[in-house]
Write an enzyme that holds these catalytic residues in place. Structure first.
Site, PDB file in Angstrom:
ATOM      1  CE  LYS A   1     -37.440  46.820  16.916  1.00 54.02           C
ATOM      2  NZ  LYS A   1     -36.164  46.229  16.480  1.00 54.02           N
TER       3      LYS A   1
HETATM    4  N1  GLU Z   1     -33.122  47.086  18.077  1.00 51.46           N
HETATM    5  C1  GLU Z   1     -32.068  46.183  17.698  1.00 51.46           C
HETATM    6  C2  GLU Z   1     -32.494  45.292  16.550  1.00 51.46           C
HETATM    7  O1  GLU Z   1     -33.378  45.619  15.798  1.00 51.46           O
HETATM    8  C3  GLU Z   1     -31.505  45.428  18.891  1.00 51.46           C
HETATM    9  C4  GLU Z   1     -32.462  44.534  19.614  1.00 51.46           C
HETATM   10  C5  GLU Z   1     -31.900  43.949  20.898  1.00 51.46           C
HETATM   11  O2  GLU Z   1     -30.730  44.119  21.173  1.00 51.46           O
HETATM   12  O3  GLU Z   1     -32.676  43.308  21.593  1.00 51.46           O
HETATM   13  O4  GLU Z   1     -31.901  44.276  16.296  1.00 51.46           O
END
Ligand code: GLU
Length: 425
Positions: free
Chosen positions: A115
């Site tokens: 993240k």
């Molecule tokens: N931000 C989204 C999540 O929390 C998508 C993450 C992604 O597609 O890599 O799942």
């Protein structure tokens, strides 16, 4: 407890990463895994902090701080979004990265968890400032990210345009076009059909399965949705298409209420123009802080984490909570909800549709061959229903609630891979 005062907003200082560790520990004790291995699985493998000078439109320079955390790369490249928000902290990004590891494992896609975040207020920045900030952040992370290493995606306050800038900056530094370095791109730049809707669509697929399990009928159910961004608006729309009456919605500015159901198609059009739900002619205004406590069958918190805590969980009247956001329910709220028979579909299962279609996008980019929207949606449905039923099975076998079962499934899957790979030393 019934006369406990309702909190207008919950501002308890809380470590979100500690919350994830509690969730992890509760599941870990149920599994027969070496304690040393559990330590390895629990903590992020790499946390990067970058300082980002950006030239603002008025000619001055401003310093920003950005983070990228790789929680795990055991099952494949780190994968997860990047959020832009004034309250972003390293602790929060570590928590979100950890949830991504478990999310990818549950749906069975070959990714680890990552993240990113930048402390900034995008509502106060121009498009040019946001572009320069995004490009500087990408340049600072050139050594960390990449299609085989760590693949960012959109999250709170980032979108397709942000991903296009990251893709372009990474490609410029690589001297060739690298589409698979990020997912959630515009379709013409190698994005996938269906990606924009995928998280909300996945949320509703898990709600559909939960309704079946609980013998509830969609057309006899009502719903409230907190948050009307990419996840909340699509979840509301797909709930309506499933036959559920969406009676309450809210965004950061205010809430809407219509006992006969809000016309979500019309509301989405209205929000495109007005940038907020407030003032929509097809519903009455409603105190947004009350949305969690409305008497509906399905509550979808699709905004930020730490919304339902031990302080306010007693007031939840919904039968199902579908966690569209990451971490909207804290670990100390879970036992209260269980006692009150609230069926919680945990984030790492409920909102996994986004990363699932991100995986489809990464696969398509690497093949250089693109699928139809029907193919994407069909595969998403297969992945989500399989994941829901795998977790439900473990929950029923262990008389566990769904979050505990989801963590058990996920931790076991990652541990199995480590056992097979062995520890290199
Ligand atoms: N931000 C989204 C999540 O929390 C998508 C993450 C992604 O597609 O890599 O799942």
């Amino acid at each position: 407890m019934a006369n406990r005062k309702r909190l207008k907003s919950v501002t308890i200082p809380v470590s979100t990463f500690e919350n994830v560790m509690k969730q992890f520990d509760q599941a870990a004790v149920k599994l027969n895994i070496d304690p040393g291995l559990l330590e390895f699985l629990k903590y992020p493998r790499k946390s990067t902090i970058v300082k980002l000078p950006v030239r603002m439109d008025d000619g001055t320079f401003k310093m920003f701080t950005g983070f990228r955390v790789q929680h795990s790369i055991v099952r494949g490249p780190a994968k997860g979004g990047i959020r832009y928000h004034p309250d972003v902290t390293l602790d929060e990004v570590q928590a979100l990265a950890s949830w991504m590891t478990w999310k990818s494992a549950i749906v069975g896609i070959p990714f680890g968890g990552g993240k990113g975040g930048i402390i900034c207020d995008p509502s106060q920045m121009s498009l040019g400032e946001l572009e320069r900030l995004t490009r500087r952040y990408t340049a600072a992370l050139m050594d960390s990210i990449g299609p085989e290493k760590d693949v960012p995606a959109p999250d709170v306050n980032t979108n397709e345009t942000t991903m296009a800038w990251i893709m372009d900056t990474f490609s410029m530094h690589s001297n060739h076009t690298v589409t698979s370095v990020v997912t959630g791109k515009p379709v013409v730049l190698g994005g996938s059909l269906g990606r924009r809707e995928a998280t909300g669509a996945g949320v509703v697929l898990t709600v559909r399965e939960a309704l079946k399990h609980l013998n509830m009928k969609p057309e006899k159910s009502t719903a409230a949705v907190q948050g009307f961004g990419n996840v909340g608006s699509v979840a509301a729309l797909f709930l309506q298409r499933l036959g559920v009456k969406v009676t309450h919605v809210c965004d950061v500015f205010g809430g809407l209420y219509n006992p006969d159901g809000i016309d979500i198609d019309a509301l989405i059009e209205y929000v495109k123009e007005n940038k907020k739900v407030g003032g929509f002619p097809g519903a009455k205004a409603f105190d947004k802080d009350e949305i969690l406590y409305t008497k509906v069958d399905i509550l979808v918190p699709a905004a930020l984490e730490n919304q339902i805590t031990a302080e306010n969980a007693f007031h939840i009247k919904a039968k199902i909570i579908a966690e569209g956001a990451n971490g909207p329910v804290t670990p100390d709220a879970d036992p209260i909800l269980q006692e009150n028979n609230v069926f919680v579909i945990p984030d790492i299962l409920c909102n996994a549709g986004g990363v699932t279609v991100s995986y489809f996008e990464w696969v398509q980019d690497r093949m250089g061959f693109f699928w139809t929207e029907e193919e994407v949606n069909l595969r998403l449905e297969q992945f989500m229903t399989n994941a829901f039923n795998d977790v439900l099975k473990v929950a029923l076998e262990n008389k566990a609630h769904l979050r505990l079962a989801a963590f058990m499934v996920a931790i076991q899957k990652v541990a199995d891979v480590v056992q097979l790979r062995g520890i290199y030393a």
